[in-house]
Design a protein around this motif. Structure first.
Motif, PDB file in Angstrom:
ATOM      1  N   SER A 229      38.931  -5.134 -69.550  1.00 21.04           N
ATOM      2  CA  SER A 229      38.103  -5.758 -68.347  1.00 21.04           C
ATOM      3  C   SER A 229      36.486  -5.699 -68.911  1.00 21.04           C
ATOM      4  O   SER A 229      36.158  -4.500 -69.500  1.00 21.04           O
ATOM      5  CB  SER A 229      38.067  -5.243 -67.035  1.00 21.04           C
TER       6      SER A 229
ATOM      7  N   SER B  42      32.075  -6.778 -67.615  1.00 22.01           N
ATOM      8  CA  SER B  42      31.390  -7.431 -66.844  1.00 22.01           C
ATOM      9  C   SER B  42      29.792  -7.361 -67.361  1.00 22.01           C
ATOM     10  O   SER B  42      29.281  -6.327 -68.052  1.00 22.01           O
ATOM     11  CB  SER B  42      31.236  -6.801 -65.234  1.00 22.01           C
ATOM     12  N   TYR B  43      28.989  -8.349 -67.002  1.00 20.63           N
ATOM     13  CA  TYR B  43      27.508  -8.523 -67.239  1.00 20.63           C
ATOM     14  C   TYR B  43      26.883  -8.362 -65.922  1.00 20.63           C
ATOM     15  O   TYR B  43      26.943  -9.104 -65.025  1.00 20.63           O
ATOM     16  CB  TYR B  43      27.381  -9.826 -67.747  1.00 20.63           C
ATOM     17  N   THR B  44      26.325  -7.211 -65.811  1.00 21.92           N
ATOM     18  CA  THR B  44      25.846  -6.584 -64.458  1.00 21.92           C
ATOM     19  C   THR B  44      26.897  -7.017 -63.183  1.00 21.92           C
ATOM     20  O   THR B  44      27.708  -6.504 -63.389  1.00 21.92           O
ATOM     21  CB  THR B  44      24.532  -7.696 -64.216  1.00 21.92           C
ATOM     22  N   LYS B  45      26.743  -7.911 -62.462  1.00 14.72           N
ATOM     23  CA  LYS B  45      27.796  -8.247 -61.269  1.00 14.72           C
ATOM     24  C   LYS B  45      28.712  -9.171 -61.579  1.00 14.72           C
ATOM     25  O   LYS B  45      29.642  -9.402 -61.036  1.00 14.72           O
ATOM     26  CB  LYS B  45      26.970  -8.323 -60.094  1.00 14.72           C
ATOM     27  N   ARG B  46      28.403 -10.014 -62.758  1.00  4.89           N
ATOM     28  CA  ARG B  46      29.363 -11.127 -63.111  1.00  4.89           C
ATOM     29  C   ARG B  46      30.589 -10.743 -64.073  1.00  4.89           C
ATOM     30  O   ARG B  46      30.307 -10.372 -65.112  1.00  4.89           O
ATOM     31  CB  ARG B  46      28.680 -12.219 -63.782  1.00  4.89           C
ATOM     32  N   GLN B  47      31.888 -10.769 -63.457  1.00  7.08           N
ATOM     33  CA  GLN B  47      32.937 -10.385 -64.585  1.00  7.08           C
ATOM     34  C   GLN B  47      33.466 -11.283 -65.350  1.00  7.08           C
ATOM     35  O   GLN B  47      33.753 -12.460 -64.796  1.00  7.08           O
ATOM     36  CB  GLN B  47      34.345  -9.784 -63.460  1.00  7.08           C
ATOM     37  N   VAL B  48      33.575 -11.111 -66.555  1.00  3.44           N
ATOM     38  CA  VAL B  48      33.530 -11.854 -67.645  1.00  3.44           C
ATOM     39  C   VAL B  48      35.176 -11.925 -68.052  1.00  3.44           C
ATOM     40  O   VAL B  48      35.809 -12.893 -68.188  1.00  3.44           O
ATOM     41  CB  VAL B  48      32.890 -11.696 -68.884  1.00  3.44           C
TER      42      VAL B  48
ATOM     43  N   ASP C 200      38.898  -9.968 -67.069  1.00  2.38           N
ATOM     44  CA  ASP C 200      39.584  -9.248 -66.060  1.00  2.38           C
ATOM     45  C   ASP C 200      41.198  -8.921 -66.204  1.00  2.38           C
ATOM     46  O   ASP C 200      41.992  -9.770 -66.451  1.00  2.38           O
ATOM     47  CB  ASP C 200      39.695 -10.104 -64.893  1.00  2.38           C
TER      48      ASP C 200
ATOM     49  N   GLY D 248      35.676 -16.483 -71.926  1.00  5.61           N
ATOM     50  CA  GLY D 248      35.415 -15.232 -72.088  1.00  5.61           C
ATOM     51  C   GLY D 248      36.069 -14.944 -73.498  1.00  5.61           C
ATOM     52  O   GLY D 248      36.206 -13.786 -74.149  1.00  5.61           O
TER      53      GLY D 248
ATOM     54  N   THR E 152      33.127 -13.042 -75.759  1.00  3.00           N
ATOM     55  CA  THR E 152      33.135 -11.715 -75.344  1.00  3.00           C
ATOM     56  C   THR E 152      34.410 -10.930 -75.547  1.00  3.00           C
ATOM     57  O   THR E 152      34.008  -9.648 -75.916  1.00  3.00           O
ATOM     58  CB  THR E 152      33.022 -11.812 -73.612  1.00  3.00           C
TER      59      THR E 152
ATOM     60  N   GLY F 190      38.091 -15.617 -67.575  1.00  2.54           N
ATOM     61  CA  GLY F 190      38.413 -14.182 -67.955  1.00  2.54           C
ATOM     62  C   GLY F 190      39.866 -13.693 -67.844  1.00  2.54           C
ATOM     63  O   GLY F 190      40.092 -12.478 -67.896  1.00  2.54           O
TER      64      GLY F 190
END
Length: 245
Positions: free
Chosen positions: A12, A14-20, A22, A43, A46, A212
């Protein structure tokens, strides 16, 4: 020690609060050509950044030929050859100079590999242009040089991130044939990221990544059967809840 070329478990990011990404989990065996299929923003890049250690995963595990990427980083990365989404050849160096520079980065003796470098350029029909500057090549030719460069140190796993974007159909076909041949003959694992469904063959290993998450993982033929569809395009549309056509 796992025999898998690549094993991801619960990855898993995430960029700050955004999950890329999962809870991404799948395996790729040696000699498999595995297509990571997803639209732009799914994703894919990433995930490649995590596997190549450009980013550090905050959740899950990544093993490359049994080497844990977190605790055995150098041994894991030594197994990799990579073609990034953005071109990385130096346009003002010749084809041969680019290959020599790659050897230096890998700690290899370019003098000892001179014959091999000429051979790989011959294989992609660019042997007679070894001393030409890269900027004189077409887009498809540059991508083929990037691929042979990525394989020059004989890695056991090749990562290719959208390597055919922007190329004409003939260039795309030539590059795919080149990589599939290496996969068959050298037994390397290949993770091929793309959003182009026509690059998937029915016998390929297929991972469908969307928002993601892994929506399906298996042979393309198996995924078509499970979704009751007649093509990879229809299976992908069915899984991602688009209108199948």
């Amino acid at each position: 020690m796992s025999a898998a070329a690549l094993a991801l478990k619960g990855v898993s990011f995430s960029y700050t609060k955004r999950q890329v990404l999962d809870d991404v989990s799948f395996t790729l065996e040696p000699g498999e050509f595995c297509v990571l299929l997803g639209i732009n923003g799914a994703g894919k890049t990433t995930l490649f950044s995590l596997i190549t250690r450009l980013f550090v995963s905050r959740g899950g595990a990544i093993d490359i030929y049994g080497y844990d990427l977190h605790s055995q980083t150098r041994k894991a990365l030594a197994q990799l050859g990579v073609v990034f989404q953005q071109p990385t050849l130096d346009l003002d160096l010749s084809l041969m100079q680019n290959l020599r520079y790659h050897c230096a980065l890998q700690g290899l003796d370019s003098g000892e590999l001179k014959a091999r470098m000429q051979t790989v350029l011959d294989e992609i029909e660019l042997g007679d242009r070894a001393d030409d500057k890269v900027r004189a090549l077409s887009g498809g030719q540059r991508r083929r040089v990037e691929l042979v460069r990525a394989l020059l140190h004989q890695p056991r796993l090749l990562l290719a991130d959208e390597p055919t974007v922007g190329l004409d159909i003939h260039s795309r076909q030539a590059i795919l044939q080149q990589v599939r041949k290496r996969c068959r003959e050298d037994g390397i694992g290949v993770l091929w990221a793309t959003h182009l469904v026509d690059e998937v063959e029915t016998e390929d290993r297929l991972v469908v990544l969307h928002d993601g998450k892994v929506l399906a993982h298996g042979s393309a033929r198996q995924i078509m059967q499970e979704t009751g569809t007649d093509s990879v395009k229809q299976a992908f549309n069915s899984l991602t809840r688009s209108d199948a056509s």
